[in-house]
Design a protein around this motif. Structure first.
Motif, mmCIF file in Angstrom:
data_model
loop_
_atom_site.group_PDB
_atom_site.id
_atom_site.type_symbol
_atom_site.label_atom_id
_atom_site.label_comp_id
_atom_site.label_asym_id
_atom_site.label_seq_id
_atom_site.Cartn_x
_atom_site.Cartn_y
_atom_site.Cartn_z
ATOM 1 N N ILE A 1 4.721 84.171 40.074
ATOM 2 C CA ILE A 1 5.978 83.506 39.743
ATOM 3 C C ILE A 1 6.326 82.428 40.766
ATOM 4 O O ILE A 1 5.903 82.483 41.919
ATOM 5 N N GLY A 2 7.091 81.442 40.319
ATOM 6 C CA GLY A 2 7.706 80.458 41.187
ATOM 7 C C GLY A 2 9.205 80.600 41.079
ATOM 8 O O GLY A 2 9.732 80.918 40.002
ATOM 9 N N TYR A 3 9.906 80.382 42.183
ATOM 10 C CA TYR A 3 11.358 80.611 42.208
ATOM 11 C C TYR A 3 12.017 79.440 42.928
ATOM 12 O O TYR A 3 11.617 79.058 44.023
ATOM 13 N N MET A 4 13.027 78.868 42.282
ATOM 14 C CA MET A 4 13.717 77.710 42.850
ATOM 15 C C MET A 4 15.214 77.908 42.688
ATOM 16 O O MET A 4 15.698 78.202 41.594
ATOM 17 N N THR A 5 15.952 77.758 43.779
ATOM 18 C CA THR A 5 17.393 77.938 43.740
ATOM 19 C C THR A 5 18.116 76.598 43.817
ATOM 20 O O THR A 5 17.515 75.562 44.117
ATOM 21 N N GLN A 6 19.429 76.635 43.564
ATOM 22 C CA GLN A 6 20.215 75.408 43.593
ATOM 23 C C GLN A 6 20.344 74.844 45.004
ATOM 24 O O GLN A 6 20.670 73.674 45.188
ATOM 25 N N LYS A 7 20.069 75.654 46.026
ATOM 26 C CA LYS A 7 20.200 75.186 47.402
ATOM 27 C C LYS A 7 18.912 74.563 47.942
ATOM 28 O O LYS A 7 18.875 74.116 49.091
ATOM 29 N N GLN B 1 8.234 61.838 55.350
ATOM 30 C CA GLN B 1 9.670 61.864 55.608
ATOM 31 C C GLN B 1 10.150 63.301 55.814
ATOM 32 O O GLN B 1 9.693 64.236 55.129
ATOM 33 N N LEU B 2 11.082 63.511 56.739
ATOM 34 C CA LEU B 2 11.659 64.829 56.936
ATOM 35 C C LEU B 2 12.460 65.220 55.698
ATOM 36 O O LEU B 2 13.262 64.429 55.176
ATOM 37 N N ALA B 3 12.270 66.448 55.224
ATOM 38 C CA ALA B 3 12.941 66.901 54.008
ATOM 39 C C ALA B 3 14.460 66.839 54.146
ATOM 40 O O ALA B 3 15.166 66.560 53.175
ATOM 41 N N GLY B 4 14.965 67.067 55.360
ATOM 42 C CA GLY B 4 16.406 67.062 55.565
ATOM 43 C C GLY B 4 17.055 65.705 55.398
ATOM 44 O O GLY B 4 18.276 65.614 55.259
ATOM 45 N N THR B 5 16.274 64.626 55.405
ATOM 46 C CA THR B 5 16.815 63.277 55.288
ATOM 47 C C THR B 5 16.696 62.722 53.871
ATOM 48 O O THR B 5 17.085 61.582 53.622
ATOM 49 N N MET B 6 16.185 63.502 52.946
ATOM 50 C CA MET B 6 15.945 63.021 51.586
ATOM 51 C C MET B 6 17.212 63.078 50.739
ATOM 52 O O MET B 6 18.160 63.816 51.051
ATOM 53 N N SER B 7 17.223 62.320 49.649
ATOM 54 C CA SER B 7 18.329 62.371 48.691
ATOM 55 C C SER B 7 18.258 63.670 47.901
ATOM 56 O O SER B 7 17.244 64.385 47.910
ATOM 57 N N GLY B 8 19.343 63.954 47.174
ATOM 58 C CA GLY B 8 19.370 65.176 46.375
ATOM 59 C C GLY B 8 18.268 65.231 45.342
ATOM 60 O O GLY B 8 17.619 66.267 45.151
ATOM 61 N N GLY B 9 18.020 64.103 44.664
ATOM 62 C CA GLY B 9 16.977 64.072 43.650
ATOM 63 C C GLY B 9 15.584 64.250 44.249
ATOM 64 O O GLY B 9 14.723 64.920 43.666
ATOM 65 N N GLN B 10 15.348 63.661 45.418
ATOM 66 C CA GLN B 10 14.061 63.820 46.093
ATOM 67 C C GLN B 10 13.848 65.265 46.530
ATOM 68 O O GLN B 10 12.759 65.822 46.386
ATOM 69 N N LYS B 11 14.894 65.877 47.073
ATOM 70 C CA LYS B 11 14.794 67.287 47.468
ATOM 71 C C LYS B 11 14.496 68.168 46.254
ATOM 72 O O LYS B 11 13.719 69.130 46.345
ATOM 73 N N GLN B 12 15.121 67.835 45.140
ATOM 74 C CA GLN B 12 14.887 68.608 43.927
ATOM 75 C C GLN B 12 13.425 68.526 43.498
ATOM 76 O O GLN B 12 12.802 69.535 43.143
ATOM 77 N N ARG B 13 12.858 67.324 43.522
ATOM 78 C CA ARG B 13 11.463 67.166 43.129
ATOM 79 C C ARG B 13 10.530 67.902 44.089
ATOM 80 O O ARG B 13 9.543 68.509 43.670
ATOM 81 N N LEU B 14 10.856 67.857 45.381
ATOM 82 C CA LEU B 14 10.034 68.559 46.359
ATOM 83 C C LEU B 14 10.139 70.075 46.158
ATOM 84 O O LEU B 14 9.128 70.790 46.230
ATOM 85 N N ALA B 15 11.342 70.563 45.910
ATOM 86 C CA ALA B 15 11.514 72.002 45.690
ATOM 87 C C ALA B 15 10.734 72.459 44.462
ATOM 88 O O ALA B 15 10.126 73.541 44.464
ATOM 89 N N LEU B 16 10.723 71.655 43.414
ATOM 90 C CA LEU B 16 9.961 72.005 42.220
ATOM 91 C C LEU B 16 8.461 71.975 42.519
ATOM 92 O O LEU B 16 7.714 72.871 42.086
ATOM 93 N N ALA B 17 8.019 70.969 43.272
ATOM 94 C CA ALA B 17 6.607 70.897 43.657
ATOM 95 C C ALA B 17 6.196 72.133 44.443
ATOM 96 O O ALA B 17 5.118 72.700 44.224
ATOM 97 N N CYS B 18 7.044 72.585 45.357
ATOM 98 C CA CYS B 18 6.758 73.801 46.132
ATOM 99 C C CYS B 18 6.696 75.023 45.222
ATOM 100 O O CYS B 18 5.852 75.912 45.403
ATOM 101 N N ALA B 19 7.593 75.076 44.232
ATOM 102 C CA ALA B 19 7.661 76.249 43.360
ATOM 103 C C ALA B 19 6.459 76.376 42.440
ATOM 104 O O ALA B 19 6.095 77.482 42.027
ATOM 105 N N VAL B 20 5.818 75.248 42.097
ATOM 106 C CA VAL B 20 4.694 75.296 41.156
ATOM 107 C C VAL B 20 3.349 75.085 41.844
ATOM 108 O O VAL B 20 2.322 75.051 41.174
#
Length: 313
Positions: free
Chosen positions: A81-87, A133-152
């Motif tokens: 499974i992959g798991y992604m939260t709103q945070k 780029q450091l993940a903490g400096t990314m926009s909300g949409g960029q963080k979302q795409r990265l979180a999805l990439a990590c989850a899959v």
């Protein structure tokens, strides 16, 4: 368990002291589809997802997830499974590449294939320019795409998404859903919780939760066809006056304003709902047009939660 189902739950419940967060939940989630959880905050969506992925132990009931019975076997389930939260659980002081590299190690992705897989994900989720780029400096949409990439990254059979679009802009939400459809088309089963009606309409099937109880389940089209209500749309120059004229009519169960329009819910037992609305408006000298229209998911949500509240009281 039915081989066509990714998740089958029976009587799933979770109590926190006297609080019943989820109550006697039955679920059947088909493989390779997007299954939605629609409900307000506190309705039990997140608690259910955490039970299904083994992070919470149910108080009662059980579930079979990808052929694995829970509770009791969550360790065997996690690689599937992959798991992604709103945070967006990312490491802000690590780069995009380092986040993906770390996740590949967590899931014991074959070392010889990690570089290729990470390159695929950077391309697929439009993160090549942010590689260092450091993940903490990314926009909300960029963080979302990265979180999805990590989850899959590890090719999960089941993707659990807990309100993943609540912190991003509308364009990022649309792009995110395009990615979800591509994943479902490739065979990934997706369960996504949301409180956005437009997102719920994109799901192949969805359940509506209210105070921990499943109050409706089906395709968006099935739910819209089975509200048990007439939906009358009212349009006039003064929607506030129209709402005031209708709100206390005994046969009317709900009046919701959407811009300059009102959505009026009236039980199907009322034979002429349009006349009922027009007579109430005329009695208050409010000029407006009214006509019966098709139900939206928001109408469905209002109808089923009203029925749920009536059962509680």
């Amino acid at each position: 368990m039915n081989a066509n189902l990714a998740i089958e739950a029976r009587g799933l419940s979770k109590y926190f002291g006297d609080l019943r967060a989820v109550s006697s939940l039955d679920l059947e989630v088909p493989r390779g589809k997007i299954y939605g959880f629609l409900g307000p905050n506190g309705s039990g969506k997140s608690t259910t997802i955490r039970m299904l992925c083994g992070l919470l132990t149910p108080t009662e009931g059980d579930a079979t997830v990808l052929g694995t019975v829970i509770p009791g076997n969550s360790k065997a389930l996690r690689p599937k499974i992959g798991y992604m939260t709103q945070k967006f659980s990312l490491f802000g002081d690590m780069s995009v590449f380092e986040n993906l590299q770390f996740i590949s190690e967590i899931y014991s992705y074959p070392a010889k294939d990690r570089s290729t897989r990470i390159g695929e994900l950077l391309l697929k989720y439009d993160l090549r320019d942010q590689r260092d780029q450091l993940a903490g400096t990314m926009s909300g949409g960029q963080k979302q795409r990265l979180a999805l990439a990590c989850a899959v990254l590890h090719h999960p059979e089941l993707l659990l998404l807990d309100e993943p679009t609540s912190a991003v802009d509308p364009q990022s939400r649309r792009d995110f859903w395009s990615n979800l459809f591509r994943l479902a088309e490739s065979g990934t089963t997706i369960m996504v919780s949301t409180h956005y009606m437009d997102e719920a309409e994109r799901c192949h099937r969805l359940a509506i939760l209210d105070r921990g109880v499943k109050v409706a389940d089906g395709t968006p089209q099935q739910l819209q066809a089975s509200t048990g209500m007439h939906i009358v749309e009212v349009v006039g120059e003064d929607p506030y006056a129209a709402q005031a004229a209708l709100i206390d009519v005994p046969e009317i169960v709900s009046v919701t304003q959407l811009g300059v329009r009102l959505r009026v819910l009236i039980p199907i037992s009322v034979s002429d709902p349009t006349s009922l609305v027009l007579q109430a408006l005329a009695q208050h000298r409010v000029s407006a047009a009214a006509e019966v229209t098709h139900a939206t998911l928001e109408d469905v949500f209002v109808a089923v939660t009203l029925k749920s509240a009536e059962r509680v009281t």
